[in-house]
Design a protein around this motif. Structure first.
Motif, short mmCIF file in Angstrom:
data_model
loop_
_atom_site.label_atom_id
_atom_site.label_comp_id
_atom_site.label_asym_id
_atom_site.label_seq_id
_atom_site.Cartn_x
_atom_site.Cartn_y
_atom_site.Cartn_z
N LEU A 142 0.80 -1.26 0.14
CA LEU A 142 0.06 -0.15 0.04
C LEU A 142 0.78 1.01 0.12
O LEU A 142 0.53 2.12 -0.69
N GLU A 143 2.00 1.25 0.94
CA GLU A 143 2.78 2.22 0.92
C GLU A 143 3.29 2.75 -0.39
O GLU A 143 3.66 3.57 -0.81
N ARG A 144 3.97 1.54 -1.18
CA ARG A 144 4.53 1.75 -2.58
C ARG A 144 3.58 2.29 -3.35
O ARG A 144 4.09 3.08 -4.07
N CYS A 145 2.54 1.83 -3.36
CA CYS A 145 1.33 2.43 -4.33
C CYS A 145 1.27 3.71 -4.07
O CYS A 145 1.21 4.65 -5.08
N LEU A 178 3.88 -3.53 -14.09
CA LEU A 178 3.55 -3.33 -12.79
C LEU A 178 4.63 -3.71 -11.78
O LEU A 178 4.82 -3.14 -10.82
N ALA A 179 5.39 -4.76 -12.03
CA ALA A 179 6.51 -5.33 -11.43
C ALA A 179 7.77 -3.98 -11.13
O ALA A 179 8.20 -3.74 -10.31
N THR A 180 7.86 -3.34 -12.40
CA THR A 180 8.93 -2.45 -12.27
C THR A 180 8.41 -1.13 -11.79
O THR A 180 9.11 -0.66 -10.64
N LEU A 181 7.04 -0.48 -12.03
CA LEU A 181 6.55 0.36 -11.24
C LEU A 181 6.44 0.23 -9.60
O LEU A 181 6.71 1.17 -8.97
N LEU A 182 5.98 -0.91 -9.15
CA LEU A 182 5.67 -0.87 -7.78
C LEU A 182 7.00 -1.89 -7.03
O LEU A 182 6.99 -1.95 -5.93
N ALA A 237 2.91 -9.32 -9.43
CA ALA A 237 2.44 -8.16 -10.45
C ALA A 237 1.08 -8.79 -11.16
O ALA A 237 0.40 -8.32 -11.53
N LYS A 238 1.43 -10.24 -11.74
CA LYS A 238 0.47 -10.77 -12.51
C LYS A 238 -1.03 -11.07 -11.82
O LYS A 238 -1.83 -10.64 -12.47
N LYS A 239 -0.88 -11.15 -10.48
CA LYS A 239 -2.02 -11.47 -9.95
C LYS A 239 -2.76 -10.07 -9.59
O LYS A 239 -4.06 -10.14 -9.66
N ILE A 240 -2.05 -9.13 -9.48
CA ILE A 240 -2.63 -7.76 -9.45
C ILE A 240 -3.14 -7.20 -10.46
O ILE A 240 -4.47 -6.74 -10.73
N ALA A 241 -2.64 -7.56 -11.75
CA ALA A 241 -3.07 -7.18 -13.13
C ALA A 241 -4.44 -7.78 -13.50
O ALA A 241 -5.38 -7.03 -13.80
N GLU A 242 -4.43 -9.33 -13.14
CA GLU A 242 -5.70 -9.95 -13.18
C GLU A 242 -6.78 -9.14 -12.50
O GLU A 242 -7.98 -9.17 -12.94
N GLN A 243 -6.41 -8.88 -11.32
CA GLN A 243 -7.55 -8.32 -10.17
C GLN A 243 -8.05 -6.88 -10.74
O GLN A 243 -9.31 -6.62 -10.29
N CYS A 244 -7.14 -6.34 -11.59
CA CYS A 244 -7.50 -4.96 -12.00
C CYS A 244 -8.75 -5.07 -13.04
O CYS A 244 -9.43 -4.08 -13.31
N LYS A 245 -8.90 -6.46 -13.52
CA LYS A 245 -10.05 -6.48 -14.55
C LYS A 245 -11.56 -6.08 -13.88
O LYS A 245 -12.43 -6.12 -14.66
N VAL A 246 -11.51 -6.05 -12.89
CA VAL A 246 -12.85 -5.17 -12.16
C VAL A 246 -13.22 -3.84 -12.90
O VAL A 246 -14.35 -3.88 -12.70
N CYS A 247 -12.04 -3.34 -13.31
CA CYS A 247 -12.44 -1.97 -13.74
C CYS A 247 -13.38 -1.98 -15.26
O CYS A 247 -13.95 -1.35 -15.60
#
Lengths: 268, 268
Positions: free
Chosen positions: B222-225, B244-248, B255-265
Motif C-alpha cells: 500500500l505504501e509503495r502504491c 507493474l513489477a517495475t513500477l511497484l 504483479a501478474k495477480k494484481i493485473a488480473e484483479q484490475c479487470k474489475v474495472c
C-alpha cells in the motif's frame, strides 16, 4: 549551564528564578524557597526532566509547609480530577457561581437544527452563557482549533437561548484557538488563560480547591467524594474527623489526615 | 429462526433476502447467489457474527467470481485505505474530479479569524466547495455532531473563498449530524449516505475502486502504491505484469495477480 527536559521533549535552560516564582505563587515562604533552591542546586543534572524537578521541589515544599504545598500541585490535581467527565463540569459550575452566575448543568437546548446537551447554562443579568467543558486527564493535550469551532457553531444553533459561548478546560489552548475565540467572541477559560482570569487564578481567588489536591487520593476515595458531591476541599473544611469518617465511610485516622489538609482553605 | 450478532453487539434475525440483495449489488450472478445462500444455510448458527457471515459469503463469492467479488468488500477496502490520512483525501478528490470539479488539495485559506488547512478545494462553475475529509480505520466509529459543527464553523470563517461546505467520510453519520447538515446546507458524503449519491454509489459509478480492494494487500505494498500515486485500481489497469513489477518494485508473479484483479474495472 544546566538543561532540563520539558514534557514535550524540548530542552530548556534551568532557571532558578522561574522556580522561585512558581513556588512563591503557590504560597511558599522565603525560607522554603531558599531551602528548595539549595536542594535543587545540589541534585540537578543535565537532562533532568521538569517532572523530576517538580517532584523534588514538591516533596521538599510538603516537608516544610505541608498545608500550603498542595497548591503547588494544582495542575496535577486538575488532571486527576474528573476522569469520569462529570466533576470538571461541576468545578466550572462552582467557579461560575462564585462569579455571580446562576447555573444549571446538563441542559437540553432545542437549537434551530438539532437538540444539544449543554454542559453548563450560566445566567447573570442579561448574560446567558452556553458553557462547554473539556477535561483532559493527560498533560500536553492542547485544545486545538476544532473544539472552539464546534462550540461556536453549537452556539449559533442555540443562539435564541444564549447570549455568549464559553469553553472551559484544564489544559492549554493552541494559538489558533485563542485567536479564533477572540474573533468570534467565545469566552475561554483554561490553564494560564486568559492571564488575569485563568482557571488557576479563579481557583485561588475563590479557594475552589479540587478534592484531588488531597495527598495520595485514591480512585476509590475520589469516587466516594463525588457520590457525596464533595468536589472542593471547602465542601468538607470545618468538619470533624468523626463527621468526615461517617460521611465518606473511611477510617478515622484517614479522616484526620484529610481534615488537616483542608486547612489550605484558611490561608489568605 | 436464526439470530446473528451485529458489530455493535445487537442481535438481528438472519435475513436471506438481505444477503442476496447485497451480493447482487456487488455484481454476483444468480448462480453465485444461490450457491452462497445454500452454503450459509448449512453453516449458519445462532449467534454467528455478521463478520463471520460476511467472511463465509465473501470467500465463496471469490471462488465463484474472482474478478467481481472484491466489490463486495468495498467497505473493508475503505477501512484499510488511508491509514495515513492522505489517501482518503486523494480518493475524495478523484470522485469530485469525476463529478466535474476542478480540485486542489491541502489548501491554506486565510479566514476572517485564523488560517485553515482545507483538505480539498473543489470548483465547478460558480460553486466552490470547502471539503473536509474524515477517514476512520475502524468500524462503528460514527461521525457525531461535533464534526459537522466544526466544519460549518470553519466554513463561516472562510466564507469569502467558498460557497458551500462539504464533509466526506468512509463511515456513517449520526442522525444528529445529518439533521444538522441539512439545516445549515452542509453537503455530506459517507457510507450509504446520501442514499442516491453515497460514497459507495459514487465509487461504483465512476469505478473509482480503491487499491486496497486488492487481495491481501500488505501495508508495505500500500505504501509503495501511495508513493507512486497509485490509489485506484484504474490507475494501473491495463498495465502489463512487467510494467507493474517495475513500477511497484514487486515480483513478477505478484504483479501478474494484481493485473488480473484490475479487470474489475472492465465490468459494466
Amino acid at each position: 549551564m544546566t538543561y532540563i527536559i520539558k514534557g514535550d521533549g524540548s530542552k530548556e535552560k534551568y532557571d532558578e528564578k522561574k522556580l522561585a516564582k512558581s513556588l512563591k505563587r503557590a504560597g511558599a515562604d522565603k525560607h522554603t524557597i531558599e531551602q528548595i533552591k539549595a536542594l535543587v542546586r545540589k541534585k540537578i543534572y543535565n537532562g533532568m526532566t521538569t517532572k523530576e524537578l517538580f517532584g523534588l521541589a514538591f516533596r521538599e515544599f510538603r516537608k516544610l509547609q505541608p498545608i500550603v504545598a498542595p497548591k503547588y500541585d494544582l495542575k496535577g490535581a486538575l488532571y486527576r480530577f474528573g476522569r469520569s467527565g462529570f466533576p470538571f463540569e461541576a468545578l466550572i459550575e462552582r467557579i461560575l457561581v462564585f462569579q455571580g452566575f446562576e447555573c444549571r448543568r446538563n441542559v437540553t437546548s432545542h437549537g434551530k437544527a438539532v437538540t444539544h446537551e449543554i454542559d453548563v447554562k450560566a445566567k447573570k443579568g442579561s448574560q446567558v452563557l452556553m458553557v462547554e467543558c473539556k477535561h483532559k486527564s493527560k498533560e500536553h493535550l492542547t485544545i486545538h482549533i476544532q473544539t472552539p469551532l464546534y462550540v461556536y457553531a453549537r452556539f449559533l444553533d442555540v443562539k435564541k437561548e444564549f447570549t455568549k459561548p464559553m469553553l472551559a478546560t484544564n489544559t492549554k489552548f493552541s494559538g489558533h484557538s485563542t485567536r479564533y475565540a477572540k474573533s468570534v467572541g467565545l469566552r475561554l477559560l483554561g490553564w494560564s488563560y486568559p492571564k488575569d482570569d485563568s482557571l488557576q487564578s479563579n481557583i485561588e481567588k475563590y479557594k475552589a480547591y479540587p478534592i484531588t489536591m488531597l495527598r495520595g487520593i485514591t480512585p476509590d476515595l475520589l469516587e466516594r467524594c463525588i457520590k457525596k458531591e464533595v468536589l472542593l476541599l471547602s465542601d468538607i473544611h470545618g468538619k470533624s474527623p468523626e463527621q468526615l469518617a461517617t460521611l465518606l465511610g473511611i477510617a478515622f485516622q484517614k479522616a484526620k489526615k484529610i481534615a488537616e489538609q483542608c486547612k489550605v482553605c484558611e490561608l489568605k
